[in-house]
Design an enzyme around this catalytic site. Structure first.
Site, PDB file in Angstrom:
ATOM      1  N   GLN A  77       0.856  -1.198   0.000  1.00 21.06           N
ATOM      2  CA  GLN A  77       0.000   0.000   0.000  1.00 21.06           C
ATOM      3  C   GLN A  77       0.884   1.237   0.000  1.00 21.06           C
ATOM      4  O   GLN A  77       0.393   2.340  -0.144  1.00 21.06           O
ATOM      5  CB  GLN A  77      -0.863   0.035   1.265  1.00 21.06           C
ATOM      6  CG  GLN A  77      -1.817  -1.119   1.404  1.00 21.06           C
ATOM      7  CD  GLN A  77      -2.410  -1.149   2.808  1.00 21.06           C
ATOM      8  OE1 GLN A  77      -3.401  -0.492   3.095  1.00 21.06           O
ATOM      9  NE2 GLN A  77      -1.814  -1.919   3.688  1.00 21.06           N
ATOM     10  N   HIS A  97      -1.488   1.331  -4.278  1.00 24.22           N
ATOM     11  CA  HIS A  97      -1.886   2.730  -4.059  1.00 24.22           C
ATOM     12  C   HIS A  97      -1.021   3.709  -4.856  1.00 24.22           C
ATOM     13  O   HIS A  97      -0.997   4.895  -4.554  1.00 24.22           O
ATOM     14  CB  HIS A  97      -1.822   3.078  -2.558  1.00 24.22           C
ATOM     15  CG  HIS A  97      -2.904   2.411  -1.751  1.00 24.22           C
ATOM     16  ND1 HIS A  97      -2.919   2.394  -0.376  1.00 24.22           N
ATOM     17  CD2 HIS A  97      -4.026   1.747  -2.141  1.00 24.22           C
ATOM     18  CE1 HIS A  97      -4.006   1.742   0.047  1.00 24.22           C
ATOM     19  NE2 HIS A  97      -4.688   1.333  -1.007  1.00 24.22           N
ATOM     20  N   CYS A 122      -0.867  12.822 -15.960  1.00 25.47           N
ATOM     21  CA  CYS A 122      -1.519  14.026 -16.496  1.00 25.47           C
ATOM     22  C   CYS A 122      -3.033  13.898 -16.348  1.00 25.47           C
ATOM     23  O   CYS A 122      -3.613  12.867 -16.655  1.00 25.47           O
ATOM     24  CB  CYS A 122      -1.156  14.213 -17.973  1.00 25.47           C
ATOM     25  SG  CYS A 122      -1.978  15.652 -18.684  1.00 25.47           S
ATOM     26  N   LEU A 182       3.207  -3.660  14.898  1.00 30.05           N
ATOM     27  CA  LEU A 182       3.565  -3.081  16.195  1.00 30.05           C
ATOM     28  C   LEU A 182       2.375  -3.066  17.148  1.00 30.05           C
ATOM     29  O   LEU A 182       2.491  -3.378  18.319  1.00 30.05           O
ATOM     30  CB  LEU A 182       4.098  -1.663  15.988  1.00 30.05           C
ATOM     31  CG  LEU A 182       4.850  -1.032  17.143  1.00 30.05           C
ATOM     32  CD1 LEU A 182       6.008  -1.901  17.599  1.00 30.05           C
ATOM     33  CD2 LEU A 182       5.378   0.339  16.723  1.00 30.05           C
TER      34      LEU A 182
HETATM   35  N1  APR Z   1       6.831  -2.556  12.468  1.00 28.31           N
HETATM   36  C1  APR Z   1       5.591  -3.077  12.250  1.00 28.31           C
HETATM   37  N2  APR Z   1       4.460  -2.351  12.331  1.00 28.31           N
HETATM   38  C2  APR Z   1       4.587  -1.047  12.625  1.00 28.31           C
HETATM   39  C3  APR Z   1       5.840  -0.437  12.873  1.00 28.31           C
HETATM   40  C4  APR Z   1       7.000  -1.250  12.789  1.00 28.31           C
HETATM   41  N3  APR Z   1       8.222  -0.769  12.999  1.00 28.31           N
HETATM   42  N4  APR Z   1       5.623   0.878  13.158  1.00 28.31           N
HETATM   43  C5  APR Z   1       4.295   1.076  13.077  1.00 28.31           C
HETATM   44  N5  APR Z   1       3.663  -0.087  12.767  1.00 28.31           N
HETATM   45  C6  APR Z   1       2.230  -0.340  12.550  1.00 28.31           C
HETATM   46  C7  APR Z   1       1.322   0.502  13.402  1.00 28.31           C
HETATM   47  O1  APR Z   1       1.097  -0.142  14.652  1.00 28.31           O
HETATM   48  C8  APR Z   1       0.066   0.576  12.526  1.00 28.31           C
HETATM   49  O2  APR Z   1      -0.843  -0.465  12.867  1.00 28.31           O
HETATM   50  O3  APR Z   1       1.948   0.002  11.210  1.00 28.31           O
HETATM   51  C9  APR Z   1       0.566   0.360  11.101  1.00 28.31           C
HETATM   52  C10 APR Z   1       0.459   1.562  10.197  1.00 28.31           C
HETATM   53  O4  APR Z   1      -0.892   1.854  10.002  1.00 28.31           O
HETATM   54  P1  APR Z   1      -1.364   3.121   9.164  1.00 28.31           P
HETATM   55  O5  APR Z   1      -0.654   4.321   9.610  1.00 28.31           O
HETATM   56  O6  APR Z   1      -2.848   3.152   9.203  1.00 28.31           O
HETATM   57  O7  APR Z   1      -0.837   2.792   7.679  1.00 28.31           O
HETATM   58  P2  APR Z   1      -1.476   1.843   6.561  1.00 28.31           P
HETATM   59  O8  APR Z   1      -2.238   0.732   7.201  1.00 28.31           O
HETATM   60  O9  APR Z   1      -0.397   1.494   5.621  1.00 28.31           O
HETATM   61  O10 APR Z   1      -2.506   2.816   5.863  1.00 28.31           O
HETATM   62  C11 APR Z   1      -3.258   2.336   4.782  1.00 28.31           C
HETATM   63  O11 APR Z   1      -4.190   4.487   4.418  1.00 28.31           O
HETATM   64  O12 APR Z   1      -3.960   6.790   4.348  1.00 28.31           O
HETATM   65  C12 APR Z   1      -4.009   5.645   3.606  1.00 28.31           C
HETATM   66  O13 APR Z   1      -3.242   5.383   1.434  1.00 28.31           O
HETATM   67  C13 APR Z   1      -2.778   5.415   2.760  1.00 28.31           C
HETATM   68  O14 APR Z   1      -1.775   3.308   2.100  1.00 28.31           O
HETATM   69  C14 APR Z   1      -2.282   4.058   3.199  1.00 28.31           C
HETATM   70  C15 APR Z   1      -3.517   3.417   3.785  1.00 28.31           C
END
Ligand code: APR
Length: 241
Positions: free
Chosen positions: A98, A116, A124, A207
Protein backbone atom coordinates in the site's frame (compact mmCIF):
# COMPACT_ATOMS: atom_id res chain seq x y z
CA UNK A 1 5.14 -15.79 21.17
CA UNK A 2 3.33 -18.16 18.79
CA UNK A 3 5.68 -20.57 16.93
CA UNK A 4 6.21 -19.74 13.27
CA UNK A 5 4.10 -21.76 10.81
CA UNK A 6 5.95 -24.09 8.41
CA UNK A 7 6.11 -23.64 4.66
CA UNK A 8 6.95 -26.07 1.82
CA UNK A 9 8.41 -25.74 -1.70
CA UNK A 10 4.87 -25.59 -3.11
CA UNK A 11 3.69 -22.79 -0.79
CA UNK A 12 2.36 -19.86 -2.79
CA UNK A 13 2.86 -16.75 -0.74
CA UNK A 14 1.33 -13.29 -0.98
CA UNK A 15 2.67 -10.52 1.26
CA UNK A 16 0.83 -7.26 1.92
CA UNK A 17 2.75 -4.38 3.46
CA UNK A 18 1.67 -1.03 4.85
CA UNK A 19 3.30 2.08 6.26
CA UNK A 20 4.62 0.21 9.33
CA UNK A 21 7.31 -1.58 7.33
CA UNK A 22 8.84 1.78 6.36
CA UNK A 23 8.58 3.27 9.87
CA UNK A 24 12.05 2.03 10.87
CA UNK A 25 13.43 3.80 7.78
CA UNK A 26 12.10 7.08 9.15
CA UNK A 27 8.96 7.37 7.00
CA UNK A 28 6.03 8.38 9.24
CA UNK A 29 2.97 6.13 9.27
CA UNK A 30 -0.52 7.56 8.81
CA UNK A 31 -2.48 6.71 11.94
CA UNK A 32 0.11 6.26 14.70
CA UNK A 33 0.90 9.01 17.18
CA UNK A 34 2.80 11.63 15.09
CA UNK A 35 1.29 10.03 11.97
CA UNK A 36 0.65 11.95 8.74
CA UNK A 37 -3.12 12.16 9.26
CA UNK A 38 -2.62 13.78 12.66
CA UNK A 39 -0.85 16.69 10.94
CA UNK A 40 -2.70 17.06 7.65
CA UNK A 41 -6.37 17.04 6.77
CA UNK A 42 -6.82 13.87 4.74
CA UNK A 43 -9.86 15.28 2.88
CA UNK A 44 -7.83 18.30 1.72
CA UNK A 45 -4.69 16.51 0.51
CA UNK A 46 -5.75 12.95 -0.37
CA UNK A 47 -9.07 13.13 -2.22
CA UNK A 48 -10.00 14.12 -5.81
CA UNK A 49 -12.24 16.84 -4.33
CA UNK A 50 -9.33 18.30 -2.34
CA UNK A 51 -7.20 18.38 -5.50
CA UNK A 52 -9.98 20.05 -7.50
CA UNK A 53 -10.38 22.68 -4.77
CA UNK A 54 -6.71 23.47 -4.15
CA UNK A 55 -4.16 21.56 -6.28
CA UNK A 56 -1.33 23.75 -4.93
CA UNK A 57 -1.97 22.58 -1.38
CA UNK A 58 -1.99 18.94 -2.53
CA UNK A 59 1.25 19.39 -4.48
CA UNK A 60 2.96 21.06 -1.51
CA UNK A 61 2.07 18.01 0.58
CA UNK A 62 3.32 15.54 -2.05
CA UNK A 63 6.44 17.53 -2.92
CA UNK A 64 7.44 17.38 0.72
CA UNK A 65 6.91 13.62 0.78
CA UNK A 66 8.75 13.16 -2.53
CA UNK A 67 11.72 15.08 -1.13
CA UNK A 68 11.74 12.96 2.02
CA UNK A 69 11.56 9.77 -0.08
CA UNK A 70 14.89 10.59 -1.70
CA UNK A 71 16.79 10.47 1.58
CA UNK A 72 15.40 7.30 3.18
CA UNK A 73 16.88 3.82 2.96
CA UNK A 74 15.32 0.35 3.20
CA UNK A 75 15.50 -1.41 6.58
CA UNK A 76 15.88 -5.02 7.75
CA UNK A 77 12.18 -5.68 7.14
CA UNK A 78 12.39 -4.74 3.45
CA UNK A 79 15.56 -6.81 3.01
CA UNK A 80 13.98 -9.84 4.71
CA UNK A 81 11.22 -9.82 2.06
CA UNK A 82 13.85 -9.64 -0.71
CA UNK A 83 15.57 -12.69 0.78
CA UNK A 84 12.22 -14.51 0.96
CA UNK A 85 11.53 -13.81 -2.71
CA UNK A 86 15.01 -15.06 -3.60
CA UNK A 87 14.75 -18.46 -1.95
CA UNK A 88 11.11 -19.25 -2.73
CA UNK A 89 10.73 -21.11 -6.03
CA UNK A 90 10.00 -18.91 -9.07
CA UNK A 91 6.40 -17.72 -9.23
CA UNK A 92 5.62 -18.50 -5.58
CA UNK A 93 6.04 -14.99 -4.17
CA UNK A 94 4.00 -11.85 -4.73
CA UNK A 95 4.42 -8.62 -2.82
CA UNK A 96 1.55 -6.14 -2.67
CA UNK A 97 2.29 -2.84 -1.00
CA UNK A 98 0.00 0.00 0.00
CA UNK A 99 3.08 2.17 0.36
CA UNK A 100 3.82 4.82 -2.20
CA UNK A 101 7.51 5.00 -1.23
CA UNK A 102 10.08 3.08 -3.28
CA UNK A 103 11.81 1.26 -0.42
CA UNK A 104 10.79 -2.27 -1.47
CA UNK A 105 12.08 -1.61 -4.96
CA UNK A 106 15.25 0.03 -3.63
CA UNK A 107 15.86 -3.03 -1.41
CA UNK A 108 15.53 -5.32 -4.46
CA UNK A 109 11.99 -6.77 -4.43
CA UNK A 110 10.96 -7.73 -7.97
CA UNK A 111 7.50 -9.26 -8.20
CA UNK A 112 5.59 -6.44 -6.61
CA UNK A 113 2.49 -4.31 -7.02
CA UNK A 114 2.05 -0.75 -5.79
CA UNK A 115 -1.72 -0.90 -5.28
CA UNK A 116 -1.89 2.73 -4.06
CA UNK A 117 0.49 4.06 -6.72
CA UNK A 118 3.95 5.56 -6.34
CA UNK A 119 5.30 8.88 -5.08
CA UNK A 120 7.89 8.79 -7.84
CA UNK A 121 5.22 8.85 -10.58
CA UNK A 122 3.01 11.63 -11.88
CA UNK A 123 -0.03 11.44 -14.17
CA UNK A 124 -1.52 14.03 -16.50
CA UNK A 125 -5.11 14.93 -15.64
CA UNK A 126 -5.74 15.62 -19.34
CA UNK A 127 -3.87 13.02 -21.46
CA UNK A 128 -3.48 10.44 -18.63
CA UNK A 129 0.19 9.84 -19.47
CA UNK A 130 2.15 8.45 -16.50
CA UNK A 131 5.82 9.26 -16.08
CA UNK A 132 8.44 8.62 -13.45
CA UNK A 133 10.34 11.49 -11.84
CA UNK A 134 11.65 12.27 -8.39
CA UNK A 135 12.93 15.67 -9.46
CA UNK A 136 11.66 18.74 -7.65
CA UNK A 137 8.43 19.88 -9.24
CA UNK A 138 6.83 23.32 -9.26
CA UNK A 139 3.74 23.86 -7.18
CA UNK A 140 1.46 23.33 -10.18
CA UNK A 141 3.42 21.05 -12.54
CA UNK A 142 2.23 20.72 -16.14
CA UNK A 143 2.44 17.96 -18.74
CA UNK A 144 3.86 18.75 -22.21
CA UNK A 145 0.22 18.62 -23.45
CA UNK A 146 -0.53 21.54 -21.11
CA UNK A 147 -2.65 19.53 -18.67
CA UNK A 148 -2.15 19.74 -14.92
CA UNK A 149 -0.15 16.85 -13.48
CA UNK A 150 -1.31 14.99 -10.38
CA UNK A 151 0.54 12.50 -8.17
CA UNK A 152 0.10 8.95 -9.49
CA UNK A 153 -1.26 7.81 -6.14
CA UNK A 154 -4.66 6.46 -5.18
CA UNK A 155 -6.70 8.86 -3.09
CA UNK A 156 -9.68 8.21 -0.84
CA UNK A 157 -12.72 7.66 -3.03
CA UNK A 158 -10.60 6.16 -5.85
CA UNK A 159 -10.18 2.48 -6.74
CA UNK A 160 -6.69 1.02 -6.18
CA UNK A 161 -4.79 -0.31 -9.19
CA UNK A 162 -5.14 -3.89 -10.51
CA UNK A 163 -7.74 -4.99 -7.95
CA UNK A 164 -9.15 -7.95 -9.94
CA UNK A 165 -5.69 -9.38 -10.46
CA UNK A 166 -4.67 -8.82 -6.84
CA UNK A 167 -7.81 -10.46 -5.44
CA UNK A 168 -7.15 -13.48 -7.73
CA UNK A 169 -3.58 -13.75 -6.43
CA UNK A 170 -4.79 -13.52 -2.83
CA UNK A 171 -7.48 -16.14 -3.50
CA UNK A 172 -4.91 -18.56 -4.95
CA UNK A 173 -2.28 -18.24 -2.23
CA UNK A 174 -1.54 -20.80 0.50
CA UNK A 175 0.01 -18.35 2.94
CA UNK A 176 -0.86 -14.68 3.29
CA UNK A 177 1.50 -12.48 5.29
CA UNK A 178 0.39 -9.00 6.31
CA UNK A 179 2.94 -6.53 7.72
CA UNK A 180 2.76 -3.03 9.17
CA UNK A 181 -0.78 -1.99 8.40
CA UNK A 182 -3.57 -0.91 10.75
CA UNK A 183 -6.11 -2.90 8.72
CA UNK A 184 -8.65 -0.11 8.49
CA UNK A 185 -8.40 0.97 4.85
CA UNK A 186 -10.32 -1.15 2.37
CA UNK A 187 -10.00 -2.86 -0.03
CA UNK A 188 -6.45 -3.69 1.20
CA UNK A 189 -7.74 -4.50 4.70
CA UNK A 190 -10.05 -7.11 3.12
CA UNK A 191 -7.23 -9.14 1.54
CA UNK A 192 -6.48 -11.06 4.73
CA UNK A 193 -10.20 -11.83 5.14
CA UNK A 194 -10.39 -13.01 1.53
CA UNK A 195 -7.23 -15.13 1.94
CA UNK A 196 -8.54 -16.80 5.09
CA UNK A 197 -11.94 -17.53 3.57
CA UNK A 198 -10.15 -19.01 0.53
CA UNK A 199 -8.29 -21.46 2.79
CA UNK A 200 -4.89 -19.79 3.21
CA UNK A 201 -2.91 -19.69 6.44
CA UNK A 202 -2.73 -16.06 7.53
CA UNK A 203 0.24 -14.52 9.33
CA UNK A 204 0.60 -10.98 10.66
CA UNK A 205 3.46 -8.81 11.94
CA UNK A 206 2.54 -5.43 13.42
CA UNK A 207 3.57 -3.08 16.19
CA UNK A 208 0.00 -2.72 17.42
CA UNK A 209 -2.92 -5.10 17.13
CA UNK A 210 -4.56 -4.36 13.78
CA UNK A 211 -8.29 -3.90 13.22
CA UNK A 212 -8.58 -7.18 11.27
CA UNK A 213 -6.65 -9.27 13.86
CA UNK A 214 -9.56 -11.75 14.02
CA UNK A 215 -8.65 -13.03 10.53
CA UNK A 216 -4.95 -13.58 11.32
CA UNK A 217 -4.06 -17.14 12.40
CA UNK A 218 -0.52 -16.38 13.63
CA UNK A 219 0.12 -12.89 14.91
CA UNK A 220 3.52 -11.53 15.98
CA UNK A 221 3.45 -8.20 17.74
CA UNK A 222 6.53 -6.01 17.37
CA UNK A 223 8.70 -4.23 14.83
CA UNK A 224 8.85 -5.70 11.34
CA UNK A 225 12.59 -4.92 11.14
CA UNK A 226 13.12 -7.28 14.06
CA UNK A 227 10.50 -9.98 13.48
CA UNK A 228 10.63 -10.41 9.67
CA UNK A 229 14.33 -11.43 9.54
CA UNK A 230 13.63 -14.18 12.12
CA UNK A 231 10.48 -15.34 10.36
CA UNK A 232 12.23 -15.46 6.98
CA UNK A 233 15.21 -17.28 8.49
CA UNK A 234 12.80 -19.89 9.87
CA UNK A 235 11.15 -20.29 6.46
CA UNK A 236 14.53 -20.61 4.75
CA UNK A 237 15.33 -23.50 7.09
CA UNK A 238 11.93 -25.13 6.32
CA UNK A 239 12.91 -25.35 2.66
CA UNK A 240 16.32 -26.85 3.40
CA UNK A 241 14.94 -29.45 5.83
N1 APR B 1 6.83 -2.56 12.47
C1 APR B 1 5.59 -3.08 12.25
N2 APR B 1 4.46 -2.35 12.33
C2 APR B 1 4.59 -1.05 12.63
C3 APR B 1 5.84 -0.44 12.87
C4 APR B 1 7.00 -1.25 12.79
N3 APR B 1 8.22 -0.77 13.00
N4 APR B 1 5.62 0.88 13.16
C5 APR B 1 4.29 1.08 13.08
N5 APR B 1 3.66 -0.09 12.77
C6 APR B 1 2.23 -0.34 12.55
C7 APR B 1 1.32 0.50 13.40
O1 APR B 1 1.10 -0.14 14.65
C8 APR B 1 0.07 0.58 12.53
O2 APR B 1 -0.84 -0.47 12.87
O3 APR B 1 1.95 0.00 11.21
C9 APR B 1 0.57 0.36 11.10
C10 APR B 1 0.46 1.56 10.20
O4 APR B 1 -0.89 1.85 10.00
P1 APR B 1 -1.36 3.12 9.16
O5 APR B 1 -0.65 4.32 9.61
O6 APR B 1 -2.85 3.15 9.20
O7 APR B 1 -0.84 2.79 7.68
P2 APR B 1 -1.48 1.84 6.56
O8 APR B 1 -2.24 0.73 7.20
O9 APR B 1 -0.40 1.49 5.62
O10 APR B 1 -2.51 2.82 5.86
C11 APR B 1 -3.26 2.34 4.78
O11 APR B 1 -4.19 4.49 4.42
O12 APR B 1 -3.96 6.79 4.35
C12 APR B 1 -4.01 5.65 3.61
O13 APR B 1 -3.24 5.38 1.43
C13 APR B 1 -2.78 5.42 2.76
O14 APR B 1 -1.77 3.31 2.10
C14 APR B 1 -2.28 4.06 3.20
C15 APR B 1 -3.52 3.42 3.79
Amino acid sequence: MDVFPDIAQETRMVVLTGAGISAESGVPTFRDKDGVWGKYDVMSVATPEGFARDPGQVWRFYNERRKQAQSVKPNAGHYALVRLEEFLPEGRFTLITQNVDHLHRKAGSRNMHHMHGELAKVRCTRCEKVRETLEDLPELPRCECGGLLRPHVVWFGEVPFDMDRLFSLVEACDLFLVVGTSGVVHPAAGFVIHAKRSGATTVGVNLEVPENRGFIDHFYQGKSGEILPRLVEYWARCLIA
